[in-house]
Scaffold this active site. Structure first.
Site, mmCIF file in Angstrom:
data_model
loop_
_atom_site.group_PDB
_atom_site.id
_atom_site.type_symbol
_atom_site.label_atom_id
_atom_site.label_comp_id
_atom_site.label_asym_id
_atom_site.label_seq_id
_atom_site.Cartn_x
_atom_site.Cartn_y
_atom_site.Cartn_z
ATOM 1 N N HIS A 131 38.794 2.463 -4.359
ATOM 2 C CA HIS A 131 38.375 3.120 -5.601
ATOM 3 C C HIS A 131 39.176 2.513 -6.741
ATOM 4 C CE1 HIS A 131 37.576 6.238 -8.548
ATOM 5 N NE2 HIS A 131 36.709 6.804 -7.724
ATOM 6 N N ARG B 271 35.279 8.479 -16.329
ATOM 7 C CA ARG B 271 34.469 7.446 -16.978
ATOM 8 C C ARG B 271 33.071 7.972 -17.284
ATOM 9 N NH1 ARG B 271 34.854 3.407 -12.604
ATOM 10 N NH2 ARG B 271 35.935 5.067 -11.497
#
Ligand SMILES: Cc1cc2nc3c(=O)[nH]c(=O)nc-3n(C[C@H](O)[C@H](O)[C@H](O)COP(=O)(O)OP(=O)(O)OC[C@H]3O[C@@H](n4cnc5c(N)ncnc54)[C@H](O)[C@@H]3O)c2cc1C
Ligand code: SF4
Ligand code: SF4
Ligand code: FES
Lengths: 604, 250
Positions: A237, A257
């Site tokens: 990740h 995000r």
């Protein structure tokens, strides 16, 4: 002599009580068979509780252009087309119903203005698709399943760890385990068994995963003769915490995000705008203003490059750091505070949308994310590979042995899209539970060889019966160092072979692991027993990674930085050879039907 | 790096004692890190529960310098390290070993709470329409990570050992989560009064002070539940009204 173990009997046993195991248990129980669930931790503490961002299902509540076909095509593209397309079909079609069912059992998701389930943007998903509650979706999911499940007549055996499956011919008929509290042994007899034990991130030093993720399910299945598939594909990740050292690896949800967070290097550049992969160019924003419009719901805008797939973002961050543009502690800057340029009350907006991220950074790093950027870098997160299963029934290559959730492979291929795991747990958890129950109804009792169980007892006690030997924690740490350096985000044949040698050496030492103390809640002993699993999955991973002489999704080979045509045609399979050694083989990718090809083409 | 002394509870069942360990402490470390270091280097059989190491699973509850806390969220820099740091198991539950307690009481208490029961779906397709405000109203209770620290400090359990007839603050929070769920139509008020001991709580607010999720347990969960009990049992007008109208009309 008294029996050194107690025996429990069920039609179906489920190993694991995360989202997948609980969903499987509820389904099996609803079909009228007796069900026992075994889990290594307390109920409600499984990894699923940590999931943050949400659950992907194409309900189309936010953008009605979404539908199962788009979700299918997105999953295939994300997986780089070597996943099991039949599983991707089931998943895309069934996910919305599974989410609605969760709501009927009490889950509460965030809402749209007209009162339907709200959906958020996530990397690789064309439209806003993730049902969520703030950034604690996993907690909502596991608690709902747990609180529903406890009233369904299911027995739960908490803090019990399965170490071996027991077979009769090619069929599983039982599982051998110990309980933590007193170290007593338990034998479970069953007509069908579902493994739902999650991943193996603990093979690495920097990981978002908990102590439980030692690859137990994959290993007991492998030891029982099942195939492991795609083991080279591990998801790193892009955004884990990097500082302070003790929290390195803890996840920073992609939701940051999705809500508008941007990545910058030490020079203040939004480096993600560079090197957008060709197959995503047409759907990626080419300026900051468009990116912002996308995250605030403009249907005509393309997504910002921060929301490209995880493998790409992770490698971009590593590149910035390598080239000297990293943050002070070797990461990149993730900035959500900047949205104050666009939103009046940004501080309370951030706290509402990302409450646990706010909390996590405040308490662990003393960073106020509403005011300052976070420092982030890649962390080992998810195992795409695992037990090979039938796309319809989730049965492995061993009769009566099923697998679902993260420990099973197929849906995610070379790279999993965020949010596709929680939906995977429900869709295939239900299928596994259903087919395990059917199998149990169609098959009679198996017979367990008592002599075999006696040897398992002896094996399990070995680390405590020695006078001296290897420290299991030290073996674990050395393995984690080796995997991090040699089999991590960037790999080479020489490095992988070095890792394999190291694994063999550690195996020899593990055979002499020593755990002082007695059987009562003794973590040293538990670690000594887990080590076999971590070593097994690590070896399978490295052997598979050597096989794949290309770069694709989560797997990156320094000597072969590009994808190849050949690489799109096969999957890697690992199994136990008759002589006990590990063998690797390439297997053709499950072919797409014409309908699937058309859907993919239409959604290019 | 500094050397810090830890006094850690060791032992099983009734017997037990503090053992002192000295360990290196680095930047940003939390108590759980120190316990892990001690485990890896000095006491491999030291029993401790943990999973997420991020304050999300509620496994690592303990009493640190006498304060009920999550070990994974307690930074050593927030403690006085010139003195030994004391780490003990929770006191309201039976000890299993070292820092691990038997928390099954909480699971049993939860079984006593009637499960979620939704109203009929609002739409033809079997789904519901809910306003975001209504979702947010119960969010606070749904954040509960079941660490049981609140029940650990509640004197009804800790000092008076009323585990039988009292479900404890953690499960009052659970009840509130159901009772205030916008779709739920079940009635749990009589159970709370008759068999779950809501009346034992005398609103000392100790539970609220220790909740790592900052849930305002007493003011937002317990007091409104107590008010519902009063409304249902002692308010003649409500009672009369109930004859004409089902008690929950959502
Ligand atoms: C921090 C974090 C955030 C994430 N966020 C998201 C997200 O937003 N969206 C998304 O889709 N995915 C997300 N994921 C991924 C997703 O949460 C996991 O892949 C998923 O929860 C795995 O569920 P599972 O049911 O397969 O296994 P788990 O939930 O891990 O459960 C495994 C169970 O197996 C038991 N077990 C293990 N070994 C044994 C054994 N030997 N004997 C008995 N029992 C055993 C364990 O006790 C546990 O009960 C996230 C993951 C992490 C780590
Ligand atoms: S407020 Fe009530 S539940 Fe909370 S600690 Fe005090 S007596 Fe216990
Ligand atoms: S209410 Fe708070 S203290 Fe009590 S169990 Fe839940 S999270 Fe823990
Ligand atoms: S380990 Fe999960 S809350 Fe501390």
């Amino acid at each position: 002599m008294t029996t050194p173990y107690t025996t429990h009997e069920y039609d179906v046993i489920i190993i694991g009580a995360g989202g997948a195991g609980l969903r499987a248990a509820i389904e099996a129980s609803s079909m009228g068979v007796s069900v026992g669930v075994i889990c290594k931790s307390l109920l409600g503490k499984a990894h699923t509780v940590m999931a943050e961002g949400g659950m992907a299902a194409s309900m189309g509540n936010v953008d009605d252009r979404d539908g199962w076909k788009v979700h299918f095509a997105d999953t295939m593209r994300g997986a780089q087309y070597i996943n099991n397309c039949e599983m991707a079909m089931h998943h895309a079609k069934e996910a919305p119903e599974r989410v609605h069912e969760l709501e009927a059992w009490g889950a509460l998701f965030d809402r749209t203005k007209d009162g339907r389930i709200l959906q958020r943007n996530f990397g690789g998903h064309k439209y806003p698709r993730l049902a969520h509650v703030g950034d604690r979706t996993g907690l909502e999911m596991i608690r709902t399943l747990q609180d529903h499940g406890i009233h369904e007549g299911i027995d739960f055996h908490m803090e019990v760890t399965v170490t071996h499956l027991i077979k009769e011919g090619n069929r599983v008929v039982g599982a051998f385990s110990y309980e933590r509290e007193k170290g007593r042994f338990l034998l479970f007899k069953a007509k069908a068994i579902v493994i739902a034990t999650g991943g193996f991130g603990r093979a690495y030093k920097v990981t978002s995963n908990s102590w439980e993720y030692t690859g137990d399910g994959q290993t007991i299945a492998y030891d029982a003769g099942a195939d492991l598939l795609d083991m080279e594909f591990v998801q790193f990740h892009p955004t884990g915490m990097v500082w302070p050292p003790s929290v390195r690896g803890i996840l920073v949800t992609e939701g940051v995000r999705g809500e508008g967070g941007i990545l910058k290097n030490s020079e203040g550049n939004r480096f993600m705008f560079e090197d957008v992969p060709p197959n995503y160019q047409s759907s990626t924003a080419d300026n900051e203003e468009e990116g912002w419009r996308y995250v605030t719901g403009d249907k005509h805008a393309n997504r910002p490059p921060e929301l490209l797939t995880r493998d790409h973002v992770a490698r971009k961050i590593v590149k910035e750091v390598k080239e000297g543009r990293g943050s002070p502690h070797g990461g990149a800057f993730l900035d959500i505070a900047w949205i104050k340029e666009h939103i009046k009350d940004s501080e309370s907006h951030i706290k509402k949308k990302l409450p646990s991220m706010y909390h996590q950074f405040m308490e662990l790093a003393q960073v106020d994310i509403t005011k300052e950027p976070m420092e982030v870098g890649p962390t080992t997160h998810y195992a795409m590979g695992g037990i090979r299963v039938n796309a319809d029934t989730q049965m492995s290559t061993v009769d009566g042995l099923f697998a679902c959730g993260e420990c099973a492979a197929g849906l995610h291929g070379a790279n999993r899209l965020g949010g596709n795991s929680l939906s995977d747990l429900l869709v295939f958890g239900k299928r596994a539970g259903e087919h395990a129950a059917l199998y149990a109804k169609e098959h009679g009792d198996g017979t367990i060889d008592a002599a075999h169980v006696d040897t398992l007892v002896e094996e399990a006690l070995a680390p405590m019966s020695r006078q001296d030997g290897e420290n299991p924690y030290a073996i674990q740490h050395e393995l984690q160092d080796a995997m991090q350096d040699l089999a991590g985000i960037s790999r080479s044949e020489a490095g992988l072979n070095e890792a394999i040698e190291k694994i063999h050496a550690l195996k020899a030492r593990a055979a002499n692991a020593f755990a002082p103390g007695n059987r009562d809640y003794n973590p040293g002993w538990h670690t000594a027993l887990d080590i076999h699993n971590l070593l097994t999955v690590s070896e399978a991973l490295c052997l598979s990674a050597v096989q794949r002489t290309e770069s694709r999704g989560g797997h990156y080979r320094e000597e072969y930085p590009e994808k190849t045509e050949e690489g799109s045609s096969y999957n890697t399979v690992v199994r136990k050879a008759p002589d006990g050694s590990m063998e690797v083989e390439r297997m053709p990718v499950v072919p797409q039907t014409d309908e699937m090809k058309q859907i993919i083409e239409d959604n290019k | 790096m500094a050397q810090v002394t830890f006094r850690v509870w060791r032992g099983e069942g009734e017997g037990g004692y503090f053992e002192e360990y000295t360990s290196e402490v680095g930047d940003g470390m939390v108590v759980l890190d120190a316990i892990h270091d001690i485990q890896a280097e000095q006491a491999p059989d030291l029993a401790v529960r943990w999973n997420c190491k991020a304050g999300k699973c509620g496994s690592c509850s303990a009493e640190i310098n006498g304060m009920p806390k999550l070990m994974c969220m307690t930074r050593l820099s927030s403690l006085d390290l010139t003195q030994p740091v004391t780490v003990e198991p929770m006191k309201a539950f039976p000890l299993v070993k070292d820092l691990v307690t038997d928390v099954s009481y909480n699971y049993e208490a939860k079984m006593k709470i009637k499960p979620f029961k939704p109203r009929k779906p609002d739409a033809e397709d079997g789904t519901w329409r809910i306003q975001q405000d209504d979702v947010e109203r119960v969010q606070e209770f749904r954040k509960c990570i079941e660490c049981f620290l609140c029940s650990d400090v509640c004197h009804v359990l800790r000092d008076h050992h009323e585990h039988q007839g009292y479900i404890g603050p953690a499960m009052f929070v659970k009840s509130a989560a159901y009772e205030m769920h916008p779709l739920d139509v079940e009635d749990r008020i009589s159970d709370l009064k008759e068999t779950q001991g809501l009346g034992f709580c005398n609103i000392t607010k100790c539970c609220t002070k220790v909740c790592p999720e900052h849930i305002t347990i007493t003011d937002n969960a317990i007091i409104p539940l107590k008010e519902r009990v009063v409304d249902e049992y002692y308010d003649p007008l409500t009672r009369l009204f109930k004859i004409f109208k089902p008690n929950k009309s959502k």
